[in-house]
Design a protein around this motif. Structure first.
Motif, short mmCIF file in Angstrom:
data_model
loop_
_atom_site.label_atom_id
_atom_site.label_comp_id
_atom_site.label_asym_id
_atom_site.label_seq_id
_atom_site.Cartn_x
_atom_site.Cartn_y
_atom_site.Cartn_z
N GLY A 28 9.66 5.07 13.29
CA GLY A 28 9.26 5.97 12.21
C GLY A 28 8.62 5.18 11.09
O GLY A 28 8.50 3.95 11.17
N CYS A 29 8.20 5.88 10.03
CA CYS A 29 7.53 5.22 8.90
C CYS A 29 7.84 6.03 7.64
O CYS A 29 7.78 7.26 7.67
CB CYS A 29 6.02 5.20 9.13
SG CYS A 29 5.08 4.52 7.75
N LEU A 30 8.17 5.33 6.56
CA LEU A 30 8.48 6.03 5.30
C LEU A 30 7.29 6.86 4.81
O LEU A 30 7.46 7.81 4.07
CB LEU A 30 8.88 5.03 4.22
CG LEU A 30 10.19 4.26 4.46
CD1 LEU A 30 10.38 3.19 3.40
CD2 LEU A 30 11.38 5.21 4.47
N SER A 31 6.08 6.49 5.25
CA SER A 31 4.88 7.21 4.82
C SER A 31 4.56 8.41 5.71
O SER A 31 3.61 9.15 5.45
CB SER A 31 3.68 6.26 4.77
OG SER A 31 3.88 5.29 3.75
N GLN A 70 5.54 -6.35 12.80
CA GLN A 70 4.26 -5.79 13.26
C GLN A 70 3.91 -4.52 12.50
O GLN A 70 2.75 -4.29 12.15
CB GLN A 70 4.33 -5.48 14.76
CG GLN A 70 4.42 -6.72 15.63
CD GLN A 70 4.64 -6.35 17.09
OE1 GLN A 70 3.73 -5.92 17.78
NE2 GLN A 70 5.87 -6.52 17.58
N HIS A 71 4.92 -3.69 12.25
CA HIS A 71 4.70 -2.42 11.55
C HIS A 71 4.19 -2.67 10.12
O HIS A 71 3.22 -2.06 9.68
CB HIS A 71 6.01 -1.62 11.54
CG HIS A 71 5.93 -0.28 10.88
ND1 HIS A 71 6.05 0.91 11.55
CD2 HIS A 71 5.72 0.06 9.58
CE1 HIS A 71 5.92 1.91 10.70
NE2 HIS A 71 5.73 1.42 9.49
N GLU A 72 4.87 -3.59 9.41
CA GLU A 72 4.48 -3.86 8.02
C GLU A 72 3.12 -4.57 7.96
O GLU A 72 2.31 -4.28 7.08
CB GLU A 72 5.55 -4.67 7.29
CG GLU A 72 6.92 -4.01 7.24
CD GLU A 72 6.90 -2.56 6.79
OE1 GLU A 72 6.03 -2.17 5.98
OE2 GLU A 72 7.76 -1.78 7.27
N PRO A 78 0.81 -1.23 0.00
CA PRO A 78 0.00 0.00 0.00
C PRO A 78 0.84 1.28 0.00
O PRO A 78 0.38 2.32 -0.48
CB PRO A 78 -0.81 -0.11 1.30
CG PRO A 78 -0.89 -1.59 1.56
CD PRO A 78 0.42 -2.15 1.09
N GLN A 79 2.07 1.18 0.49
CA GLN A 79 2.93 2.37 0.53
C GLN A 79 3.37 2.84 -0.86
O GLN A 79 3.83 3.97 -1.01
CB GLN A 79 4.17 2.12 1.40
CG GLN A 79 3.82 1.97 2.87
CD GLN A 79 5.07 1.80 3.71
OE1 GLN A 79 5.61 0.71 3.82
NE2 GLN A 79 5.54 2.88 4.29
N ILE A 80 3.23 1.95 -1.87
CA ILE A 80 3.46 2.44 -3.24
C ILE A 80 2.13 2.44 -4.01
O ILE A 80 2.12 2.42 -5.24
CB ILE A 80 4.57 1.66 -3.99
CG1 ILE A 80 4.26 0.16 -4.08
CG2 ILE A 80 5.92 1.89 -3.33
CD1 ILE A 80 5.17 -0.57 -5.09
N ASP A 110 0.71 -4.12 10.02
CA ASP A 110 -0.25 -3.04 10.25
C ASP A 110 -0.60 -2.32 8.94
O ASP A 110 -1.76 -1.98 8.72
CB ASP A 110 0.35 -1.99 11.21
CG ASP A 110 -0.03 -2.24 12.67
OD1 ASP A 110 -0.73 -3.23 12.95
OD2 ASP A 110 0.38 -1.42 13.52
N HIS A 111 0.41 -2.09 8.09
CA HIS A 111 0.15 -1.40 6.82
C HIS A 111 -0.90 -2.16 5.99
O HIS A 111 -1.72 -1.55 5.31
CB HIS A 111 1.43 -1.26 5.99
CG HIS A 111 2.24 -0.03 6.33
ND1 HIS A 111 1.73 1.24 6.25
CD2 HIS A 111 3.52 0.11 6.73
CE1 HIS A 111 2.66 2.11 6.59
NE2 HIS A 111 3.76 1.46 6.90
N LEU A 112 -0.86 -3.49 6.04
CA LEU A 112 -1.82 -4.28 5.25
C LEU A 112 -3.22 -4.19 5.84
O LEU A 112 -4.21 -4.45 5.16
CB LEU A 112 -1.36 -5.75 5.17
CG LEU A 112 0.06 -5.96 4.64
CD1 LEU A 112 0.35 -7.45 4.52
CD2 LEU A 112 0.26 -5.26 3.30
#
Ligand code: ZN
Length: 165
Positions: free
Chosen positions: A89-92, A131-133, A50-52, A135-137
């Motif tokens: 942090g988060c790239l988004s 866990q972070h990735e 989703p980040q791209i 969460d993105h899904l």
């Protein structure tokens, strides 16, 4: 392979629950190649589709242990335990870091690019990346993991920024 622009806070794709991948075809393989290149270019330790702008259930990660980039397709959270607060942090959400409380340990299972079941488990940095990735899904940004008062302030700042105030 191509580097894609990374979607940032405010983009609805980051708040959408991503769809499962039914078939690991050339399109998925190309997507994963692009995600790995984009992750290293950023640079980041993990990147979810989703980040791209692709709302599919796949993420890549490289937690710098020397084993290179790893892929998880249709991951399932199998187990979490403990608790660990760490600056995250988060790239988004570029340039922002907050102390975030998560499980200390996480175990996920999913598929690799050959359709074989893979499992990753770890504490500290690996557990946090997983866990972070994941969460993105689910359409969840790290901001949702902040305590209520901190989250309110963070959201206000990010909205002001988006408006150029
Ligand atoms: Zn992120």
């Amino acid at each position: 392979m191509a580097v894609f622009p990374i979607r940032t806070f405010g983009d609805p794709v980051l708040r959408t629950v991503a769809a499962a991948i039914d078939e690991i075809d050339d399109g998925v393989r190309r997507l994963v190649d692009d995600m790995i290149e984009t992750m290293y270019d950023a640079p980041g330790v993990g990147l979810a589709a989703p980040q791209i702008g692709i709302s599919r259930r796949v993420f890549v990660f490289d937690w710098a242990d020397g084993t290179g980039a790893h892929v998880m397709i249709n991951p399932v959270m199998v187990e979490t335990s403990g608790e660990w607060e760490f600056e995250e942090g988060c790239l988004s959400v570029p340039g922002r870091y907050w102390p975030i409380r998560r499980a200390g340990f996480a175990r996920l299972s999913g598929l690799d690019l050959d359709g074989n079941e893979v499992e990753y488990a770890g504490d500290e940095l690996l557990g946090r990346v997983l866990q972070h990735e994941f969460d993105h899904l689910q359409g969840t940004l790290l901001i949702e993991r902040l305590e209520r008062s901190v989250r309110k302030e963070a959201l206000r700042e990010l909205r002001d920024e988006a408006l150029g105030l």
